[in-house]
Design a protein around this motif. Sequence first.
Motif, PDB file in Angstrom:
ATOM      1  N   GLU A   1       0.900  -1.093  -0.005  1.00  0.00           N
ATOM      2  CA  GLU A   1      -0.009  -0.036   0.057  1.00  0.00           C
ATOM      3  C   GLU A   1       0.778   1.272   0.107  1.00  0.00           C
ATOM      4  OE1 GLU A   1      -2.618  -0.275   3.344  1.00  0.00           O
ATOM      5  OE2 GLU A   1      -3.511  -2.080   2.471  1.00  0.00           O
ATOM      6  N   VAL A   2       1.993   0.985   0.962  1.00  0.00           N
ATOM      7  CA  VAL A   2       2.917   2.424   0.824  1.00  0.00           C
ATOM      8  C   VAL A   2       3.456   2.730  -0.542  1.00  0.00           C
ATOM      9  CG1 VAL A   2       4.858   3.231   1.735  1.00  0.00           C
ATOM     10  CG2 VAL A   2       3.143   2.383   3.561  1.00  0.00           C
ATOM     11  N   PHE A   3       3.915   1.611  -1.177  1.00  0.00           N
ATOM     12  CA  PHE A   3       4.645   1.458  -2.328  1.00  0.00           C
ATOM     13  C   PHE A   3       3.510   1.938  -3.575  1.00  0.00           C
ATOM     14  CE2 PHE A   3       5.309  -0.471  -6.496  1.00  0.00           C
ATOM     15  CZ  PHE A   3       6.624   0.114  -6.546  1.00  0.00           C
ATOM     16  N   GLU A   4       2.190   1.779  -3.317  1.00  0.00           N
ATOM     17  CA  GLU A   4       1.422   2.274  -4.432  1.00  0.00           C
ATOM     18  C   GLU A   4       1.000   3.834  -4.118  1.00  0.00           C
ATOM     19  OE1 GLU A   4      -0.430   1.012  -6.793  1.00  0.00           O
ATOM     20  OE2 GLU A   4       0.405  -0.956  -6.796  1.00  0.00           O
ATOM     21  N   ARG A   5       0.909   4.270  -2.791  1.00  0.00           N
ATOM     22  CA  ARG A   5       0.791   5.398  -2.535  1.00  0.00           C
ATOM     23  C   ARG A   5       1.966   6.413  -3.071  1.00  0.00           C
ATOM     24  NH1 ARG A   5      -1.552   4.079   2.523  1.00  0.00           N
ATOM     25  NH2 ARG A   5       0.399   4.486   3.541  1.00  0.00           N
ATOM     26  N   GLN A   6       3.299   5.799  -2.930  1.00  0.00           N
ATOM     27  CA  GLN A   6       4.474   6.416  -3.362  1.00  0.00           C
ATOM     28  C   GLN A   6       4.625   6.605  -4.803  1.00  0.00           C
ATOM     29  OE1 GLN A   6       7.758   4.462  -1.572  1.00  0.00           O
ATOM     30  NE2 GLN A   6       7.748   5.493   0.293  1.00  0.00           N
ATOM     31  N   ARG A   7       3.933   5.454  -5.327  1.00  0.00           N
ATOM     32  CA  ARG A   7       4.100   5.459  -6.838  1.00  0.00           C
ATOM     33  C   ARG A   7       3.140   6.618  -7.333  1.00  0.00           C
ATOM     34  NH1 ARG A   7       2.188   2.321 -11.328  1.00  0.00           N
ATOM     35  NH2 ARG A   7       0.243   2.033 -10.148  1.00  0.00           N
ATOM     36  N   ALA A   8       1.830   6.663  -6.729  1.00  0.00           N
ATOM     37  CA  ALA A   8       1.103   7.625  -7.240  1.00  0.00           C
ATOM     38  C   ALA A   8       1.235   8.973  -7.085  1.00  0.00           C
ATOM     39  CB  ALA A   8      -0.380   7.281  -6.421  1.00  0.00           C
ATOM     40  N   THR A   9       2.172   9.225  -5.899  1.00  0.00           N
ATOM     41  CA  THR A   9       2.681  10.486  -5.604  1.00  0.00           C
ATOM     42  C   THR A   9       3.571  10.865  -6.574  1.00  0.00           C
ATOM     43  OG1 THR A   9       2.291   9.954  -3.105  1.00  0.00           O
ATOM     44  CG2 THR A   9       3.551  12.003  -3.857  1.00  0.00           C
ATOM     45  N   LEU A  10       4.631   9.924  -6.943  1.00  0.00           N
ATOM     46  CA  LEU A  10       5.584  10.283  -7.909  1.00  0.00           C
ATOM     47  C   LEU A  10       5.428  10.617  -9.381  1.00  0.00           C
ATOM     48  CD1 LEU A  10       8.316   7.546  -6.567  1.00  0.00           C
ATOM     49  CD2 LEU A  10       8.666  10.194  -6.770  1.00  0.00           C
ATOM     50  N   LEU A  11       4.195   9.530  -9.730  1.00  0.00           N
ATOM     51  CA  LEU A  11       3.636   9.840 -10.947  1.00  0.00           C
ATOM     52  C   LEU A  11       3.083  11.175 -11.050  1.00  0.00           C
ATOM     53  CD1 LEU A  11       3.175   7.994 -13.336  1.00  0.00           C
ATOM     54  CD2 LEU A  11       0.993   7.570 -12.531  1.00  0.00           C
TER      55      LEU A  11
END
Lengths: 270, 227
Positions: free
Chosen positions: A67-77
Motif C-alpha cells: 500500500e505504501v509503495f502504491e501511494r508513493q508510486r501515485a505521488t511520484l507519478l
Amino acid sequence: MLIDWFTVGAQLLNFLVLAWLLKRFLYRPILDALDAREQRIAAELADADAKRAEAKEERAEFQHKNEVFERQRATLLSEATEAAQAERQRLLDEARLAADALKAKRMQALSDDARGLDQALRRRTEQEVFAIARQTLADLADASLEQRMAELFTRRLRALDPPAKEGFANALKATSAPARVRSAFDLPAAQRAAIQTAINETFSADVPVEFETAPERICGIELSTEGQKMAWSIADYLASLAQGVEELVKAQAAGEVKAQPESTPDAPPT
Amino acid sequence: MNISPDAIIFWQYGFLKLNATILFTWVVMGVLVVGSMLITRRLSSGLERSRWQGLLEVVVTTIEQQIAEVGLREPRNYLPFLGTLFLFVALSALGTLFPGFEPPTASLSTTAALALCVLVAVPLFGIEGQGLRGYLRSYMEPTIVMLPFNLISEVSRTLALAVRLFGNMMSGAMIIGILLTITPFVFPIVMTVLGLLTGMVQAYIFFVLAAVYIAAATQISQPEPRP
C-alpha cells in the motif's frame, strides 16, 4: 499337596525379577518413545502455528508495504506529470519567445531590405532623372543641366525673401567658417563663380564659400551655414513620383487580392 | 497325569528343585524379556516405526488405559506391576498352543505367589497413596467393628485370586488333555480355542481385580463427590 512352598518362593522371586526386567526393557523405553513422539508432534504443531502466525504477520507487513509503495508510486507519478507539464509549458513559452524573436528579426531584416531597396531606387531614379534632364536639355535647349541648375539656384538666391536673407546674413556674420555649397554633382568653374558672385551680391559681403559634392545626400544644390539653409532640389518631384508609384503598387496589390477568390477553382457556384 | 506342573521335577538337590512350573516360567520370562530387548533396541520416536514397536506400543498403551479406567490416577506408577501380571498370565495361556508346554499358571504355587504379590502390593501402594495412618484407618471403616471382617476380606480375596486363576488354567489344560485321550480329532482344537479365550479372560480378570484392589486401597478415604 498342591502348594509347593519352594516353588511359591521361586515364583515370587521370578515375578519380581520379571517385573523389574520388563520395566527396564519394555515399559520405560516404550513410554519414553511415546512421550518423545508426543513432544515432537506438539513441537511440530507449535512450530506450524508459529510459522502460520509468522506468515500472517509477513503477509500483513507485505500488504502494508504494498500500500505504501502504491501511494508513493501515485505521488511520484503525479509529481512527474506535473513536472512534465511544467517543462512542456516552459518549452512552449521558450519556443514561442524564440519564434517571436525570429519573427521580429525577420521583420527587421525585411524592413531593412525594403529601406535599402527604397534608397537604391531613389538614388537610381535621381540619377536617371538627372540623366534624362541633362540629355533633354542638351537636345532641346542646347544647354547643360549643371548650367541651368546653377542659374535657377542663383535666381532663387537673389529672390530670397527679406527675413530669410536677414537670417542668413546674421548667420554668416556670426561664424568665421565658410558657407558650404553642396551639390549632387561637380559644379564647373563657371557655375561656381556664378554662385559665388550671387552670394556676395545677395548678402553684400565677401562670403567665403566651400564647394562640396555629395550625390548620395543632395538632389540639387544647397547653401548652408550656421543654422541656416537654402536649397533647390528635385526631392519634392521625387517624392511625388514615389507617392504615385506607391499608389500604383497598392492598387495592383488590391487588385490581385480581389482577383484571388475569383480564380479559386473549388469555389461553389453562386 | 499330573494335576500341577509342580509334580514334574527335572532336577532336585535337597530342598532345591527345578520343576516344570519354574522352567516354563523362565521360558515365558525369556520370551518376554528377550523379545522386549530385541524390539526396544531400536526405537523410533518419529512417525515411522516398525510393526513390532507398534505392537508393543498398542499393548503398553492399552494396559495403561485400562489401569486409568479402573480409577488409578497415575497409571504409570502401577504399570510395571499390573502390566507384568497381565502379560505373564496372558503369555502363559497363549503358550498352551504349543504342544508340551505346561502353563506355569496351572500351578497353585504360581497363582499363590502372584496372589501373595498382590496381597503385599495392595497395602504398599495404599500406604504410599494415603500414608500409614490413613491406610490403617481404612480397615476400621465405617466402624471399628468392621476391622476383623475387613481383615478376613483381605485374606479371602487373595485366596480367591489364587484359586480362581489356578482352577481355570488347570481345568483348561486338563480338559484338553482328557479330550485328547478320548476324541483325538477336531474337538480338542475347539477346546484349545476355548481355553485360549478363558486364559485371556482370566489374565484380564486377574489384572483388573488387582488394579481394583490397589485403587480401593489408595482412594478409600477420599470423599465421594456429592451429586
